[in-house]
Design a protein around this motif. Structure first.
Motif, PDB file in Angstrom:
ATOM      1  N   TYR A 286      39.620  23.649  71.225  1.00 22.97           N
ATOM      2  CA  TYR A 286      39.966  25.077  71.220  1.00 22.97           C
ATOM      3  C   TYR A 286      41.479  25.247  71.237  1.00 22.97           C
ATOM      4  O   TYR A 286      42.227  24.320  71.560  1.00 22.97           O
ATOM      5  N   ARG A 305      32.821  28.322  73.972  1.00 23.60           N
ATOM      6  CA  ARG A 305      33.334  29.173  72.904  1.00 23.60           C
ATOM      7  C   ARG A 305      33.151  30.655  73.213  1.00 23.60           C
ATOM      8  O   ARG A 305      33.794  31.509  72.605  1.00 23.60           O
ATOM      9  N   LEU A 310      39.572  31.719  74.288  1.00 23.51           N
ATOM     10  CA  LEU A 310      39.545  30.492  73.501  1.00 23.51           C
ATOM     11  C   LEU A 310      39.174  30.766  72.051  1.00 23.51           C
ATOM     12  O   LEU A 310      38.229  31.499  71.755  1.00 23.51           O
ATOM     13  N   LEU A 312      37.991  28.782  68.644  1.00 25.58           N
ATOM     14  CA  LEU A 312      37.422  27.501  68.212  1.00 25.58           C
ATOM     15  C   LEU A 312      38.228  26.918  67.045  1.00 25.58           C
ATOM     16  O   LEU A 312      38.498  27.594  66.057  1.00 25.58           O
TER      17      LEU A 312
END
Length: 462
Positions: A286, A305, A310, A312
Motif C-alpha cells: 500500500y 485495503r 491506504l 492499494l
C-alpha cells in the motif's frame, strides 16, 4: 518413407519472412527415391545478407513460381512421410506459415530433427551444424545453404543415424519424439497423441478416476504432450505414473491460453501443479502520505485495503513475497527503508549511515524529490492495468480472431469472432467469457503486452 525438407528464406522469423527456395528429398530408409527442388518468388526483395549466405538474388527468383503454384506438390510429397529437417522446427514452421497465408492448415503427424538426433546418437561432437557434420562424416553434396544440396546432405546424415540404431523399436521411438509405445499409460496410444492439435491452447491430464491432476498451456498442444510422455526424469516418471487420459481446449490465442491456464489451475486445484496453486492473494503493498507530506509504502494484509488512508499498489500471494519485492524496489529507487516500514528506527535509518538514503527519515530530503522517486517505485510495483482496450489475437481457426477485453483497468473476459463479421464493441462485451475470477489476470495481460510491445494489436476504447 522420409521427406527430407530444406528451405532457404528471406530471414529467420516465419511469420514475417518468406521462402525463396525449397527442396524435398524422399528417402525410403535405404536410398533416395525421389526429389523436388525449386526457387520461389517471395513477393518481396531478398536482403543483401541473405544473398551473401545463399547466393540467391532477386534476378534469380524474378520469374520463379509463387508458393501457391507448388503447394499441392509439397503436400503430395510430405503428407504420408516422416517430415525430416536439420532444425526441423525452422523448415516446418516456414511451410506452415506459407500455407496459412493460403488459408490452409498444413500439418505433418511425424517429424524428425537431425540436429537433435545427431546429438543423441553421436554425442560429444564439437558442433552439430550441418556444415560441421558434413565435414565430420565426409558428406559431399554441393554448396551449403542451397536447398537441394542441404536436403541431400541431411538425407545422408539420416542414413548414418538410422544405421547407428539398434533395431526397429529404437528408430520407431526416434520418430515419435523419443516415446516408445510400451512406456505410455494404458489408455493413451501414439495414435491418440497424434490426434491432438498442433495449435495453441490448454491441456488437461486426468487420473484413472477422470479427475484433473495437471493443467498446462502450450503454443503446440501435440508437441507438449509428446514432451510430457517422453520425459524420463524423476518428475516426468511421477507425472506419467498418475496419468490415464488427457483432454484439451484450443484457444488459438496465446494470451487467452495463459489466462485460461491460470484460472483453471486455481479452479481445479490439480495436485501436480505447483507454481499457480494459490487460490487467492492475501498480501499487498500500500501507499499513503504521512503528516510531513512524504509518500510512504507499507506491506500489509489484503484485508487492510478497506482502511481509507491506504491506497492499494499491488496484490501478492504472501506477506514474505510482498516484503521481498518492496525491499528490492526500495533499493532500486533509493527509498528510505524507515519510510517503507522495512526498518524500525527512532532516528535516521541504517541506510542513511551508509549514504544510501538521502535523509527523508530525518527531514533532510525534500518531499518533492523523495515523492518523485516513490511515484517511480509505485509504477514499477504496480502490475495492474489502466484504461479500456481490446487485445486482438489469432483465433482457433484461420477465419477467426480472439479478443481480450479490459475495461477501466480490469479484465472483462475474452471472445471470438469471425474475421468477416466485425462485431460491435457492445456485442463483444456482452459475449466475453471470463473463465474464473483470477487475481493474476491483470498481471498476465500486462506481462504479455510488455513482452510484445512492438507486435501486439491493442485497440483502445472509451
Amino acid at each position: 518413407m522420409y521427406a527430407i525438407v530444406d528451405v532457404e528464406t528471406t530471414g529467420g522469423a516465419a511469420r514475417y519472412e518468406r521462402v525463396i527456395e525449397i527442396a524435398i528429398v524422399l528417402h525410403d530408409g535405404q536410398r533416395v527415391v525421389d526429389s523436388f527442388a525449386t526457387l520461389l518468388y517471395p513477393e518481396r526483395s531478398i536482403p543483401w545478407h541473405i544473398t551473401q549466405i545463399t547466393g540467391i538474388t532477386d534476378d534469380m527468383v524474378a520469374h520463379a513460381p509463387r508458393f501457391f503454384e507448388v503447394a499441392k506438390r509439397i503436400v503430395e510429397m510430405t503428407r504420408e512421410a516422416v517430415f525430416v529437417g536439420h532444425n526441423v522446427s525452422f523448415d516446418y514452421g516456414f511451410l506452415r506459415e506459407e500455407f496459412a497465408r493460403l488459408g490452409y492448415m498444413y500439418t505433418c503427424r511425424q517429424r524428425l530433427c537431425t540436429v537433435r538426433l545427431t546429438r543423441q546418437v553421436f554425442p560429444g561432437l564439437p558442433s552439430y551444424s550441418l556444415e560441421s557434420l558434413r565435414a565430420h562424416f565426409g558428406i559431399t553434396s554441393g554448396r551449403a545453404h542451397r536447398a537441394l544440396d542441404d536436403a541431400l546432405a541431411t538425407a545422408r546424415l539420416l542414413e548414418y543415424i538410422l544405421a547407428a540404431q539398434n533395431g526397429h523399436e529404437d528408430i520407431h521411438a526416434l520418430i515419435h519424439h523419443g516415446i516408445k509405445a510400451s512406456r505410455l499409460p494404458e489408455h493413451i496410444t501414439l495414435e491418440r497423441l497424434y490426434e491432438a492439435p498442433e495449435a495453441c491452447g490448454v491441456y488437461y491430464l486426468h487420473d484413472g478416476r477422470g479427475e484433473v491432476v495437471y493443467v498446462g498451456k502450450s503454443i503446440n498442444i501435440r508437441k507438449r504432450l509428446f514432451e510430457h510422455f517422453a520425459d524420463t526424469s524423476p518428475k516426468g516418471e511421477k507425472l506419467r505414473a498418475g496419468v490415464a487420459d488427457f483432454s484439451y481446449e484450443v484457444t488459438g490465442s496465446e494470451l487467452v491460453a495463459l489466462l485460461l491456464e491460470s484460472a483453471e489451475v486455481k479452479r481445479l486445484q490439480p495436485r501436480i501443479n505447483r507454481a499457480l496453486r494459490l487460490r487467492q492473494f492475501n498480501a499487498a503493498i500500500y501507499t499513503y502520505t504521512d503528516e510531513q507530506g512524504y509518500r510512504r509504502l507499507v506491506v500489509g494484509r489484503l484485508a487492510q485495503r478497506s482502511r481509507p488512508a491506504l491506497e492499494l499498489v499491488a496484490e501478492l500471494p504472501r506477506l514474505s513475497h510482498a516484503r521481498a519485492w518492496l525491499e528490492s524496489t526500495a533499493r532500486r529507487f533509493a527509498l528510505c527503508f524507515k519510510l517503507c516500514h522495512l526498518e524500525d528506527a527512532t532516528g535516521a535509518c541504517f541506510h542513511y549511515t551508509l549514504h544510501r538514503c538521502a535523509g527523508a527519515c530525518v527531514g533532510q530530503e525534500s518531499t518533492e524529490d523523495y515523492n518523485g522517486r516513490t511515484e517511480q517505485a509505485i509504477a514499477a510495483l504496480s502490475r495492474g492495468l489502466s484504461g479500456s482496450f481490446a487485445v486482438v489475437e489469432p483465433g482457433r481457426t484461420l477465419d477467426e480472431q480472439a479478443v481480450v477485453l479490459v475495461r477501466d483497468g480490469a479484465f472483462v473476459g475474452y471472445a471470438y469472432f469471425d474475421k468477416e463479421a466485425a462485431p460491435t464493441l457492445e456485442v463483444l462485451l456482452d459475449t466475453a467469457c471470463a473463465p474464473y475470477s483470477d487475481p493474476d489476470a491483470n498481471r498476465i495481460i500486462r506481462g504479455y503486452l510488455e513482452q510484445r510491445a512492438k507486435t501486439a494489436q491493442v485497440l483502445p476504447f472509451s
